[in-house]
Design a protein around this motif. Structure first.
Motif, PDB file in Angstrom:
ATOM      1  N   THR A 181       0.833  -1.206   0.000  1.00 37.03           N
ATOM      2  CA  THR A 181       0.000   0.000   0.000  1.00 37.03           C
ATOM      3  C   THR A 181       0.870   1.260   0.000  1.00 37.03           C
ATOM      4  OG1 THR A 181      -1.537  -1.261   1.356  1.00 37.03           O
ATOM      5  CG2 THR A 181      -1.989   1.087   1.107  1.00 37.03           C
ATOM      6  N   LEU A 182       1.985   1.181   0.702  1.00 36.06           N
ATOM      7  CA  LEU A 182       2.849   2.365   0.789  1.00 36.06           C
ATOM      8  C   LEU A 182       3.762   2.570  -0.410  1.00 36.06           C
ATOM      9  CD1 LEU A 182       3.873   2.150   4.547  1.00 36.06           C
ATOM     10  CD2 LEU A 182       2.589   4.013   3.463  1.00 36.06           C
ATOM     11  N   THR A 183       4.123   1.472  -1.076  1.00 35.50           N
ATOM     12  CA  THR A 183       5.133   1.594  -2.150  1.00 35.50           C
ATOM     13  C   THR A 183       4.672   1.041  -3.496  1.00 35.50           C
ATOM     14  OG1 THR A 183       6.137  -0.575  -1.767  1.00 35.50           O
ATOM     15  CG2 THR A 183       6.953   1.249  -0.417  1.00 35.50           C
ATOM     16  N   GLY A 184       3.594   0.250  -3.472  1.00 32.03           N
ATOM     17  CA  GLY A 184       3.158  -0.385  -4.720  1.00 32.03           C
ATOM     18  C   GLY A 184       3.949  -1.643  -5.034  1.00 32.03           C
ATOM     19  N   ARG A 185       4.887  -2.022  -4.167  1.00 25.79           N
ATOM     20  CA  ARG A 185       5.727  -3.193  -4.474  1.00 25.79           C
ATOM     21  C   ARG A 185       5.818  -4.165  -3.307  1.00 25.79           C
ATOM     22  NH1 ARG A 185      10.310   0.132  -7.779  1.00 25.79           N
ATOM     23  NH2 ARG A 185       8.718   1.594  -8.481  1.00 25.79           N
ATOM     24  N   GLN A 186       6.058  -5.405  -3.645  1.00 23.58           N
ATOM     25  CA  GLN A 186       6.232  -6.401  -2.592  1.00 23.58           C
ATOM     26  C   GLN A 186       7.682  -6.468  -2.119  1.00 23.58           C
ATOM     27  OE1 GLN A 186       4.405 -10.211  -3.321  1.00 23.58           O
ATOM     28  NE2 GLN A 186       2.791  -9.271  -4.542  1.00 23.58           N
ATOM     29  N   ASN A 187       8.582  -6.042  -2.989  1.00 25.07           N
ATOM     30  CA  ASN A 187       9.998  -6.068  -2.614  1.00 25.07           C
ATOM     31  C   ASN A 187      10.559  -4.660  -2.576  1.00 25.07           C
ATOM     32  OD1 ASN A 187      10.781  -8.790  -2.220  1.00 25.07           O
ATOM     33  ND2 ASN A 187      10.389  -9.100  -4.412  1.00 25.07           N
ATOM     34  N   THR A 188      11.010  -4.259  -1.434  1.00 24.56           N
ATOM     35  CA  THR A 188      11.634  -2.937  -1.299  1.00 24.56           C
ATOM     36  C   THR A 188      12.726  -3.070  -0.248  1.00 24.56           C
ATOM     37  OG1 THR A 188      10.311  -2.201   0.594  1.00 24.56           O
ATOM     38  CG2 THR A 188       9.352  -1.832  -1.597  1.00 24.56           C
ATOM     39  N   PRO A 189      13.553  -2.055  -0.118  1.00 25.14           N
ATOM     40  CA  PRO A 189      14.448  -2.054   1.035  1.00 25.14           C
ATOM     41  C   PRO A 189      13.616  -1.959   2.317  1.00 25.14           C
ATOM     42  CG  PRO A 189      15.178  -0.468  -0.612  1.00 25.14           C
ATOM     43  CD  PRO A 189      13.817  -0.938  -1.028  1.00 25.14           C
ATOM     44  N   ASP A 190      14.282  -1.821   3.405  1.00 29.99           N
ATOM     45  CA  ASP A 190      13.678  -1.842   4.730  1.00 29.99           C
ATOM     46  C   ASP A 190      12.479  -0.891   4.864  1.00 29.99           C
ATOM     47  OD1 ASP A 190      14.203  -2.710   7.616  1.00 29.99           O
ATOM     48  OD2 ASP A 190      13.934  -0.533   7.757  1.00 29.99           O
ATOM     49  N   LEU A 191      11.334  -1.470   5.254  1.00 28.35           N
ATOM     50  CA  LEU A 191      10.099  -0.681   5.285  1.00 28.35           C
ATOM     51  C   LEU A 191      10.137   0.397   6.365  1.00 28.35           C
ATOM     52  CD1 LEU A 191       7.313  -0.250   4.064  1.00 28.35           C
ATOM     53  CD2 LEU A 191       6.401  -1.936   5.677  1.00 28.35           C
ATOM     54  N   TYR A 192      10.748   0.073   7.470  1.00 33.70           N
ATOM     55  CA  TYR A 192      10.818   1.072   8.543  1.00 33.70           C
ATOM     56  C   TYR A 192      11.551   2.323   8.047  1.00 33.70           C
ATOM     57  CZ  TYR A 192      12.188   3.445  12.841  1.00 33.70           C
ATOM     58  OH  TYR A 192      12.386   4.396  13.808  1.00 33.70           O
ATOM     59  N   GLU A 193      12.697   2.095   7.407  1.00 34.84           N
ATOM     60  CA  GLU A 193      13.477   3.239   6.921  1.00 34.84           C
ATOM     61  C   GLU A 193      12.707   3.999   5.842  1.00 34.84           C
ATOM     62  OE1 GLU A 193      17.711   2.949   6.152  1.00 34.84           O
ATOM     63  OE2 GLU A 193      17.780   1.031   7.217  1.00 34.84           O
ATOM     64  N   ILE A 194      12.027   3.260   4.994  1.00 27.08           N
ATOM     65  CA  ILE A 194      11.233   3.918   3.951  1.00 27.08           C
ATOM     66  C   ILE A 194      10.194   4.827   4.595  1.00 27.08           C
ATOM     67  CG2 ILE A 194       9.448   3.494   2.203  1.00 27.08           C
ATOM     68  CD1 ILE A 194      11.047   1.044   1.324  1.00 27.08           C
ATOM     69  N   MET A 195       9.532   4.304   5.621  1.00 28.55           N
ATOM     70  CA  MET A 195       8.477   5.096   6.270  1.00 28.55           C
ATOM     71  C   MET A 195       9.046   6.330   6.946  1.00 28.55           C
ATOM     72  SD  MET A 195       6.100   1.958   7.640  1.00 28.55           S
ATOM     73  CE  MET A 195       4.893   2.940   8.510  1.00 28.55           C
ATOM     74  N   GLN A 196      10.226   6.177   7.523  1.00 29.04           N
ATOM     75  CA  GLN A 196      10.856   7.337   8.156  1.00 29.04           C
ATOM     76  C   GLN A 196      11.103   8.452   7.139  1.00 29.04           C
ATOM     77  OE1 GLN A 196      11.769   7.913  11.558  1.00 29.04           O
ATOM     78  NE2 GLN A 196      10.261   6.276  11.703  1.00 29.04           N
ATOM     79  N   VAL A 197      11.468   8.055   5.931  1.00 30.54           N
ATOM     80  CA  VAL A 197      11.749   9.067   4.907  1.00 30.54           C
ATOM     81  C   VAL A 197      10.450   9.618   4.314  1.00 30.54           C
ATOM     82  CG1 VAL A 197      12.876   9.514   2.693  1.00 30.54           C
ATOM     83  CG2 VAL A 197      14.006   8.051   4.390  1.00 30.54           C
ATOM     84  N   LEU A 198       9.477   8.744   4.117  1.00 29.68           N
ATOM     85  CA  LEU A 198       8.213   9.216   3.518  1.00 29.68           C
ATOM     86  C   LEU A 198       7.536  10.257   4.420  1.00 29.68           C
ATOM     87  CD1 LEU A 198       6.536   5.973   2.085  1.00 29.68           C
ATOM     88  CD2 LEU A 198       7.483   7.887   0.772  1.00 29.68           C
ATOM     89  N   GLY A 199       7.581  10.019   5.717  1.00 34.93           N
ATOM     90  CA  GLY A 199       6.999  10.989   6.657  1.00 34.93           C
ATOM     91  C   GLY A 199       5.527  10.719   6.937  1.00 34.93           C
ATOM     92  N   GLU A 200       5.094  11.293   8.018  1.00 28.84           N
ATOM     93  CA  GLU A 200       3.761  11.009   8.553  1.00 28.84           C
ATOM     94  C   GLU A 200       2.626  11.294   7.563  1.00 28.84           C
ATOM     95  OE1 GLU A 200       3.224  12.720  12.392  1.00 28.84           O
ATOM     96  OE2 GLU A 200       1.196  11.905  12.605  1.00 28.84           O
ATOM     97  N   ASP A 201       2.668  12.455   6.939  1.00 25.32           N
ATOM     98  CA  ASP A 201       1.549  12.838   6.074  1.00 25.32           C
ATOM     99  C   ASP A 201       1.384  11.881   4.913  1.00 25.32           C
ATOM    100  OD1 ASP A 201       1.215  14.883   7.785  1.00 25.32           O
ATOM    101  OD2 ASP A 201       2.101  16.433   6.464  1.00 25.32           O
ATOM    102  N   THR A 202       2.485  11.595   4.255  1.00 27.66           N
ATOM    103  CA  THR A 202       2.422  10.708   3.094  1.00 27.66           C
ATOM    104  C   THR A 202       1.941   9.322   3.508  1.00 27.66           C
ATOM    105  OG1 THR A 202       4.174  11.907   1.992  1.00 27.66           O
ATOM    106  CG2 THR A 202       3.803   9.655   1.259  1.00 27.66           C
ATOM    107  N   ILE A 203       2.438   8.848   4.643  1.00 31.06           N
ATOM    108  CA  ILE A 203       2.044   7.516   5.099  1.00 31.06           C
ATOM    109  C   ILE A 203       0.541   7.465   5.348  1.00 31.06           C
ATOM    110  CG2 ILE A 203       2.247   5.876   7.007  1.00 31.06           C
ATOM    111  CD1 ILE A 203       5.191   6.822   7.271  1.00 31.06           C
ATOM    112  N   LYS A 204       0.035   8.468   6.054  1.00 30.19           N
ATOM    113  CA  LYS A 204      -1.400   8.486   6.358  1.00 30.19           C
ATOM    114  C   LYS A 204      -2.212   8.576   5.088  1.00 30.19           C
ATOM    115  CE  LYS A 204      -1.537  10.046  11.079  1.00 30.19           C
ATOM    116  NZ  LYS A 204      -1.515  11.236  11.942  1.00 30.19           N
ATOM    117  N   ASP A 205      -1.740   9.409   4.200  1.00 27.00           N
ATOM    118  CA  ASP A 205      -2.452   9.597   2.933  1.00 27.00           C
ATOM    119  C   ASP A 205      -2.512   8.289   2.156  1.00 27.00           C
ATOM    120  OD1 ASP A 205      -3.635  11.090   0.813  1.00 27.00           O
ATOM    121  OD2 ASP A 205      -1.691  10.939  -0.221  1.00 27.00           O
TER     122      ASP A 205
END
Ligand code: GLU
Length: 544
Positions: free
Chosen positions: A517-541
């Motif tokens: 849901t967050l990236t459109g992909r099943q394989n990505t680097p570390d999800l925690y780090e991705i979320m930290q970079v995406l930021g709260e607003d983008t994640i909620k959206d």
């Protein structure tokens, strides 16, 4: 009239060779220093083989405190292309393989043993041809092309070797007076080497790479100076490598069979021959077989291909060392952070037969090379490439601070991300980190949990109850476990595996839902780090 008169008639202005022998003194280098060169012809599209040779030569020179130079071999002017020399100079620069000596522009060179472009060395070749003529070791040959064709036809009919040798070498037996007469009458001629060899005798030679080889002696009276006044490769390389102090000639193994001729030329010129190292041809898998990598068929045969494709030159060099010495792979494993300059390349450990050049492997090596880059370096090189080849990516990368965070994900640790093999992969690899490149309404490919209602339930509960951008990684993951448990899934993969029939899935399936849901992909680097970079607003959206 004697040989000297003939030599004077043909090259009245040529200097005595002592002039050049003094002008280009023996190099003052430490014992064991190797003087090596690449000698490409400016025929367009620099071949990856030239880069390979340059890399190996430059390493040898560096390792031994020697000299690496570039000599442009442009004596075949029919094959020359405009800008050919510039292409050679530029591509060596692109691969960071600049020589210590050689051409720096079409006409200028650096170094004391120049010119480093053969067409500018005409008077030097004339001096040495004159020297050979004066000793009767070379002679003018007057056949027209038609006569040479007839000769060939005769030899073919008689089923003997073709060429200009032995009884077929008619002009070899002209007296000086006869030759002078023909020249004075205005007949066209070329200069041939008078070979002292005999085909029924063998020569033994030790090649630095191929080891001991044995060939019949050369007995061909090959052309040394052509009708356009320029030398052939054979003669020019002997004169040049002598005067330039080359200690080792590394060249493609298509030249191996010319060794008998070349040693003879050195001998007759009174020069000490260099050591020869015939490098294996770069091969490519093709239809179950192997063939030479070719500029005509294979885009990757051109040195320029790599830059356009966004493959870092460091990766190409790393791969070339990989195929040059089988010991490289272990060395790299033991020294993941060292520069390739520190690898001790050994000529005599090169493979004797061909070397397989495999793009898939090269890209694999490249992933490792890029994985060792800092985010800053990835950013710099990717932006540089994008500015030339991909406007959209250049635009994406404009926000440097954010891009550095994106490239910093799973980088700089013991197990860095390995998802980039070339700069042209970057856009697609990181697009989901950018809201305007990410279509949150697209149909994503989910994993085991693909039911829309279930997915909505998971993301909703996560946002409402568990998500907090300030959580550290452990807390974050514990919360996903709690989420899984609350929804009736196994909170650990272990628990699930013990009794799979008991659960609809496990925590991994839940995080896959979040990841997709967050990236459109099943394989990505570390999800925690991705979320930290995406930021709260983008994640909620994205999650809602
Ligand atoms: N010009 C020759 C070639 O391109 C050079 C061979 C050599 O390095 O001597 O094959």
């Amino acid at each position: 009239m004697d040989y000297k008169d003939l030599a004077n008639l043909i090259f009245p202005d040529a200097k005595d060779i002592s002039y050049y022998e003094e002008k280009y003194p023996k190099r003052n280098l430490p014992e064991g220093a190797m003087v090596v060169r690449v000698a490409p012809s400016p025929t367009g599209n620099v071949h990856i083989g030239t880069i390979d040779q340059a890399l190996l030569n430059k390493k040898l020179a560096k390792q031994t405190g020697g000299v690496f130079f570039v000599r442009v071999e442009d004596t075949d002017q029919k094959r020359e292309v405009e800008n050919g020399i510039k292409q050679i100079i530029d591509s060596l620069k692109k691969f960071d393989l600049e020589p210590d000596e050689g051409m720096i522009t079409e006409t200028e060179s650096k170094g004391n043993y120049g010119p480093y472009r053969q067409s500018l060395r005409k008077e030097i070749y004339e001096a040495y041809a004159k020297y050979m003529l004066a000793q009767g070791k070379a002679y003018p040959s007057f056949e027209t092309q038609e006569e040479l064709n007839e000769l060939r036809a005769k030899q073919e009919a008689a089923k003997v070797r073709t060429g200009y040798y032995g009884i077929w070498a008619t002009c070899r037996n002209l007296s000086v007076d006869e030759a002078v007469e023909k020249i004075k009458a205005g007949e066209d001629y070329i200069i041939r080497f008078k070979s002292p060899g005999r085909e029924d005798r063998k020569i033994k030679h030790k090649d630095v790479i191929k080891g001991n080889v044995e060939f019949p002696e050369n007995d061909q009276d090959i052309i040394i100076i052509k009708s356009d006044g320029l030398p052939t490769y054979h003669f020019a390389h002997a004169v040049d490598d002598h005067l330039m102090g080359t200690t080792h000639v590394l060249r493609g193994d298509e030249w191996l069979s010319s060794v008998p001729l070349h040693l003879q030329l050195f001998q007759e010129l009174g020069f000490k021959p260099p050591k020869y190292a015939h490098t294996p041809t770069l091969l490519k898998n093709d239809n179950g077989g192997k063939r030479k990598i070719s500029k005509r068929k294979d885009p990757e045969a051109a040195a320029s291909y790599y830059e356009e494709a966004g493959i870092p030159s460091a990766s190409v060099k790393e791969y070339l060392l990989n195929i040059a010495n089988s010991t490289f792979e272990n060395w790299r494993r033991a020294n993941p952070d060292k520069s390739i300059d520190e690898f001790d390349f050994q000529l005599n450990k090169m493979s004797v037969s061909g070397a397989l050049f495999d793009m898939v492997k090269l890209l694999d090596v490249s992933k490792n090379v890029i994985s060792r880059y800092s985010a800053e370096r990835v950013y710099d090189e990717a932006s540089k490439w994008a500015s030339e080849y991909d406007e959209e990516l250049a635009e994406i990368l404009k926000d440097k601070e954010y891009a550095l965070q994106v490239f910093g994900i799973e980088r700089g640790n013991a197990k860095p991300r390995k998802d980039l093999a070339k700069w042209s992969d970057v856009k697609d690899t990181i697009s989901y980190m950018y809201n305007d490149k990410f279509d949150k309404n697209a149909e994503f490919e989910y994993g085991k949990i693909s039911d829309k209602e279930e997915i909505t339930k998971i993301t909703k509960l996560y946002i409402e109850k568990y998500f907090n951008i300030n959580d550290d990684k452990e807390t974050w993951f514990n919360k996903i476990k709690n989420l899984a448990e609350e929804l009736g899934y196994a909170r650990e993969v272990k628990i699930y595996k013990a009794e799979p029939e008991k659960w609809p899935g496990h925590v991994g399936d839940i995080s896959t839902v979040l990841r997709v849901t967050l990236t459109g992909r099943q394989n990505t680097p570390d999800l925690y780090e991705i979320m930290q970079v995406l930021g709260e607003d983008t994640i909620k959206d994205r999650l809602s």
